[in-house]
Write a protein that holds these residues in place. Structure first.
Motif, PDB file in Angstrom:
ATOM      1  N   ALA A   1       0.835  -1.207   0.000  1.00 21.01           N
ATOM      2  CA  ALA A   1       0.000   0.000   0.000  1.00 21.01           C
ATOM      3  C   ALA A   1       0.866   1.252   0.000  1.00 21.01           C
ATOM      4  N   ARG A   2       1.905   1.237   0.799  1.00 24.94           N
ATOM      5  CA  ARG A   2       2.800   2.398   0.850  1.00 24.94           C
ATOM      6  C   ARG A   2       3.523   2.577  -0.481  1.00 24.94           C
ATOM      7  N   ALA A   3       3.977   1.491  -1.085  1.00 23.44           N
ATOM      8  CA  ALA A   3       4.628   1.584  -2.395  1.00 23.44           C
ATOM      9  C   ALA A   3       3.669   2.144  -3.440  1.00 23.44           C
ATOM     10  N   ALA A   4       2.405   1.727  -3.360  1.00 19.68           N
ATOM     11  CA  ALA A   4       1.412   2.180  -4.338  1.00 19.68           C
ATOM     12  C   ALA A   4       1.153   3.672  -4.229  1.00 19.68           C
ATOM     13  N   VAL A   5       0.900   4.176  -3.022  1.00 22.25           N
ATOM     14  CA  VAL A   5       0.583   5.608  -2.888  1.00 22.25           C
ATOM     15  C   VAL A   5       1.804   6.473  -3.187  1.00 22.25           C
ATOM     16  N   ASP A   6       2.999   5.960  -2.863  1.00 22.12           N
ATOM     17  CA  ASP A   6       4.195   6.729  -3.181  1.00 22.12           C
ATOM     18  C   ASP A   6       4.395   6.843  -4.683  1.00 22.12           C
ATOM     19  N   SER A   7       3.924   5.850  -5.449  1.00 25.94           N
ATOM     20  CA  SER A   7       4.067   5.899  -6.906  1.00 25.94           C
ATOM     21  C   SER A   7       3.040   6.824  -7.546  1.00 25.94           C
ATOM     22  N   ARG A   8       2.052   7.240  -6.772  1.00 24.91           N
ATOM     23  CA  ARG A   8       1.030   8.197  -7.242  1.00 24.91           C
ATOM     24  C   ARG A   8       1.091   9.444  -6.370  1.00 24.91           C
ATOM     25  N   SER A   9       2.271  10.028  -6.276  1.00 27.31           N
ATOM     26  CA  SER A   9       2.516  11.112  -5.323  1.00 27.31           C
ATOM     27  C   SER A   9       1.724  12.379  -5.630  1.00 27.31           C
ATOM     28  N   ASP A  10       1.184  12.475  -6.840  1.00 28.25           N
ATOM     29  CA  ASP A  10       0.378  13.647  -7.188  1.00 28.25           C
ATOM     30  C   ASP A  10      -1.087  13.473  -6.788  1.00 28.25           C
ATOM     31  N   ARG A  11      -1.433  12.344  -6.201  1.00 27.08           N
ATOM     32  CA  ARG A  11      -2.819  12.058  -5.809  1.00 27.08           C
ATOM     33  C   ARG A  11      -2.932  12.020  -4.289  1.00 27.08           C
ATOM     34  N   THR A  12      -4.128  12.302  -3.782  1.00 26.84           N
ATOM     35  CA  THR A  12      -4.261  12.565  -2.349  1.00 26.84           C
ATOM     36  C   THR A  12      -5.264  11.683  -1.624  1.00 26.84           C
ATOM     37  N   GLU A  13      -5.867  10.688  -2.315  1.00 28.37           N
ATOM     38  CA  GLU A  13      -6.943   9.927  -1.674  1.00 28.37           C
ATOM     39  C   GLU A  13      -6.722   8.411  -1.773  1.00 28.37           C
ATOM     40  N   ILE A  14      -7.191   7.716  -0.743  1.00 29.33           N
ATOM     41  CA  ILE A  14      -7.233   6.259  -0.721  1.00 29.33           C
ATOM     42  C   ILE A  14      -8.683   5.845  -0.505  1.00 29.33           C
ATOM     43  N   VAL A  15      -9.158   4.899  -1.304  1.00 22.90           N
ATOM     44  CA  VAL A  15     -10.525   4.390  -1.177  1.00 22.90           C
ATOM     45  C   VAL A  15     -10.485   3.037  -0.471  1.00 22.90           C
TER      46      VAL A  15
END
Length: 419
Positions: A111-125
């Motif tokens: 999960a951390r790897a995923a959100v770090d790869s989308r650093s321009d996005r701000t939300e998790i569903v």
């Protein structure tokens, strides 16, 4: 039903079951063995092969080979078992699955790897009814990264639908985390449809396969899944606390940076260099020394699934849950019990949850009398039926015991019977 069950012979391969014939109306009770074990979706039975495998490992591979075991087998074991599991139960080509840390740690890493790869996005569903660890891990990551959690609220007896995900995702969605089979209700999510919706929004998807791996057919490659994590002590019979598995689609492996950098994930494990250089491929998602003893037992169930075929395992699972629901409708519904799982088999995984205000007391009483379901607050009793080790007779005896205990509680409360 047991006599015509094409998988019935696998039951004899589990510890405590090998001396039980199809005519044994006790469901396999002998000595300390339960009358009915209805919790295979939480902890599977050990196989006879695993008892032998672990014993031989202690006296052989570990006892005599000692440190040489790492060079001879252990270093590659997490990857070899991962490939075997991918082929037998996950629909994953080689080089994408490994056995590693606990489910919690694996969820965090991916999960951390995923959100770090989308650093321009701000939300998790995510959804409010997911297993606590999934929710807690994402709450922590959101706090670390300053992200917003967007919550989906599924129906109590259902789960997250494609339409709900469609309404929740958007241009700010970095990650969607959901369970393939809901731990409480047993709802079977549409992985392919939901993954497509998330991808259309530019998000990555991480699937929790804990309650589906080894019970429900999974096609990670075909469905275009990005990431997945699952435990191995339920339908894979890896034993208490056996390490989880992870899946990273091949084209994402060089893109994602795993956040727990350890020596087992480096290019040259024994270089002991001054800086971290990630290995190529799936090995880069390993961190510390693998739990070799903990991953021994799952190999035997993975081999059984490969031998039987996951489609046949699923057919037996559907048969068992349909049978359990029919007994609940006949025996328990008149006492106010409701089925809190989908009735349509295509929307249901391998367990059935039934609700009644007295189920906490019912579960405690059953455990004291060698009938083992489990309880999930506020009012749910889960009937977990493991296709390779559970018989129809065992299911019958288990639901009959639930009926008798609940009836005694209700009659005792009414003053017609001593509780």
């Amino acid at each position: 039903m047991d006599r015509i069950d094409g998988l019935a012979h696998y039951r004899a391969r589990f510890f405590g079951m090998h001396s039980v014939g199809l005519d044994d109306a006790s469901g396999g009770a002998s000595g300390a063995n339960p009358v009915a074990y209805l919790d295979g979706n939480s902890l599977g039975r050990p196989t006879l092969a695993s008892v032998q495998r672990i014993t031989e490992f202690l006296t052989g591979a570990w006892g005599t080979r000692l440190i040489r075991g790492w060079d001879e087998e252990w270093m590659e074991l997490p990857l070899r078992i991962g490939d075997d599991l991918g082929r037998a139960a996950l629909g994953a080509a080689s080089g994408q699955v490994w056995v590693g840390d606990s489910t919690t740690v694996m969820l965090y890493k991916l999960a951390r790897a995923a959100v770090d790869s989308r650093s321009d996005r701000t939300e998790i569903v995510l959804d409010t009814d997911n297993f606590p660890t999934d929710r807690y891990v994402l709450e922590g990551i959101a706090a670390e990264r300053g992200l917003t959690l967007r919550w989906i609220r599924p129906d109590h007896s259902g789960g997250v639908t494609t339409e709900q995900v469609q309404d929740a995702v958007g241009p700010q969605t970095a990650l969607v985390l959901l369970s393939h089979v809901a731990y409480r209700s047993g709802f079977l999510a549409d992985v392919r449809g939901i993954t497509r919706v998330a991808h259309d929004a530019g998000a990555l998807v991480l699937w929790d396969l804990c309650h589906s791996a080894g019970s429900v057919p999974i096609e990670l490659d075909l469905w275009g899944v990005d990431l997945a994590v699952g435990c191995t002590y339920k339908y894979l019979n890896g034993g208490p606390g056996s390490p989880a598995f992870g899946y990273v689609r091949s084209d994402l492996q060089e893109v994602l940076a795993q956040p727990i950098q350890g020596w087992m994930g480096t290019q040259d494990i024994f270089e002991m260099g001054p800086g971290y250089r990630p290995a190529a491929g799936i090995r880069r998602f390993m961190s510390g020394t693998p739990a070799i003893v903990g991953m021994l037992a799952m190999q035997d169930t993975i081999a059984m699934i490969a031998e039987a075929g996951i489609e046949e395992v699923r057919a037996k699972s559907v048969g068992l849950t349909e049978f359990a629901i029919s007994l609940v409708d006949e025996w328990l519904a008149p006492m106010g019990v409701t089925v809190a799982s989908p009735r349509e088999q295509t929307h249901r995984g391998g367990h059935v949850t039934i609700d009644h205000p007295d189920m906490r007391q019912v579960t405690a009483t059953l455990w004291a009398h060698e009938v083992i379901p489990d309880f999930r607050a506020p009012d749910g009793l889960r009937i977990g039926l493991s296709p390779l080790s559970t018989s129809y007779v065992e299911t019958y005896e288990g639901v009959a015991a639930i009926r008798d205990v609940l009836r005694g509680i209700l009659l005792g409360r009414s003053g017609l019977l001593e509780p």
